[in-house]
Design a protein around this motif. Structure first.
Motif, short mmCIF file in Angstrom:
data_model
loop_
_atom_site.label_atom_id
_atom_site.label_comp_id
_atom_site.label_asym_id
_atom_site.label_seq_id
_atom_site.Cartn_x
_atom_site.Cartn_y
_atom_site.Cartn_z
N ASP A 200 9.07 -46.81 19.99
CA ASP A 200 9.45 -45.55 19.33
C ASP A 200 9.43 -44.35 20.27
N ARG A 203 12.37 -42.04 20.45
CA ARG A 203 12.51 -41.08 19.34
C ARG A 203 11.69 -39.83 19.63
N PRO A 381 8.62 -40.45 15.07
CA PRO A 381 7.95 -41.64 14.55
C PRO A 381 6.56 -41.31 13.99
#
Length: 392
Positions: A200, A203, A381
């Motif tokens: 993640d 992100r 996230p």
């Protein structure tokens, strides 16, 4: 060994000075124009190189902070920015003005990658200390508008630069005598208690880049334009530069309170839970502010300041949580390089948009830009909490 409270106290004072020094010109330009025989749109672009250096210089200063000494870099900060402010107060030509403002930007670029990394290294509670540090920076923004307005009206614009410059040099001497070079190998990393899954991280990086560009550009544009915006739109309330400065300072106080509150929230909940609500403030308020004046404008700008300063606190906490001590100055350097370099371009953009359609066009343009902040907050996230011992 340095006292954490003493170090954080000096670094907070430096944050105040950093933003104060960068925004003196934004408030003083109103009275400098007639004195130098130049109109507002002609004079404002002379600040652009300084704002670009504010961001571009952070790559080098962050690297030096990690590889050389954060303490020594802060000594250079106090001395350099103090002398540069005095130099602006002594200029005689527009070229000299541009050079002196550039010098302020160069030395101001030291603070954020170096000072913020020092805060994180010495902090027991990251969110609280980042929030309080943000308050000091915000008070620097607010005081710059207020003090410059008062000093400019009663003592002339030159003393609005010379006085703060002398005080900054004196504070730097005290810092040099009371804070020693730090050995960071034994420092705890109080901040590194949150992680996200490796899959993640893209992100996190994408959200950070989007928000930093949008918020930094909008934040800088609003703070640079605010004195002139208030001078035009609050004409029914007052025409006094000192009172306009006081109103601007009052508005920025809300930003300071927001940073403290957001800092406390960051310690108690996830960054995403804080970032998403904040992201919905800016675009509609900027759009509304384009057609407002007097008290409604003041209320709208308070909301804009709350949204922008809250996002700044979230961004700084994000880097503090997800980076290690070894790389922290460089991580902040990249963050501020991207943010302040794009913010520097906003000064020229403000002048150009103002010429195209006044502040209505400018505020509409930045409202559109801030729609990206909503998307960035949504893609953040979820954090994974880990014990402090593991984080170190």
């Amino acid at each position: 060994m340095n006292s954490p409270a003493r170090v954080i106290g000096f670094v907070n004072a430096a944050h105040f000075i950093d933003h104060y020094a960068m925004l003196i010109f934004a408030a003083a330009v109103i009275v400098m124009g007639p004195a130098l025989g130049m109109a507002y749109p002609e004079l404002l672009p002379y600040a652009t190189p300084g704002f670009v250096a504010f961001g571009a210089g952070s790559l080098l200063t962050g690297w030096l902070g990690d590889h050389w000494s954060r303490r020594h870099m802060m000594v250079i900060f106090f001395a350099g920015i103090g002398v540069s402010m005095v130099a602006v107060g002594l200029v005689q030509t527009p070229l000299q003005l541009g050079a002196a403002l550039l010098s302020i930007g160069v030395f101001a670029s030291i603070y954020h990658p170096v000072g913020t990394a020092m805060i994180v290294s010495y902090a027991d509670r990251l969110g609280r200390e980042i929030g309080l540090n943000g308050v000091w920076g915000n008070l620097g923004v607010a005081s710059s508008a207020l003090v410059t307005g008062v000093v400019g009206q009663f003592l002339g614009w030159r003393w609005a630069f010379i006085g703060p410059g002398i005080l900054t040099i004196l504070l730097g001497l005290v810092f040099m005598r009371t804070v020693v070079h730090e050995d960071r190998s034994g420092l705890k990393q109080a901040a590194a208690q949150s992680r996200v899954a490796k899959s993640d991280m893209w992100r996190v990086i994408a959200a950070l880049v989007i928000v930093v560009i949008a918020i930094s550009t909008t934040f800088n544009a609003v703070t640079v334009a605010l004195p002139k915006l208030f001078a035009e739109r609050l004409s029914d309330l007052t025409g006094s530069p000192a009172l306009l400065g006081a109103i601007a300072a009052f508005v920025y106080v809300f930003g300071a309170l927001t940073q403290y509150a957001i800092g406390k929230l960051v310690d108690r909940t996830s960054l995403k839970a804080v970032a998403v609500p904040l992201s919905f403030l800016l675009a509609p308020l900027l759009y509304l502010a384009a057609t407002l004046s007097n008290l409604p404008l003041i209320l709208a700008v308070i909301g804009i300041v709350i949204g922008a300063f809250g996002q700044v606190t979230v961004n700084d906490a994000m880097i503090g949580k997800y980076t290690t001590e070894k790389w922290r100055s460089r991580a902040y350097a990249v963050r501020y390089f991207v943010g302040f370099t794009t913010a520097g371009a906003s000064v020229g953009l403000v002048a150009w948009l103002y010429e195209q359609g006044g502040f209505a066009t400018m505020l509409h343009a930045f409202a559109g830009l801030c729609l990206l902040v909503v998307a960035a907050a949504i893609i953040l996230p979820t954090e994974i909490k880990v014990p402090a011992a593991q984080a170190n």
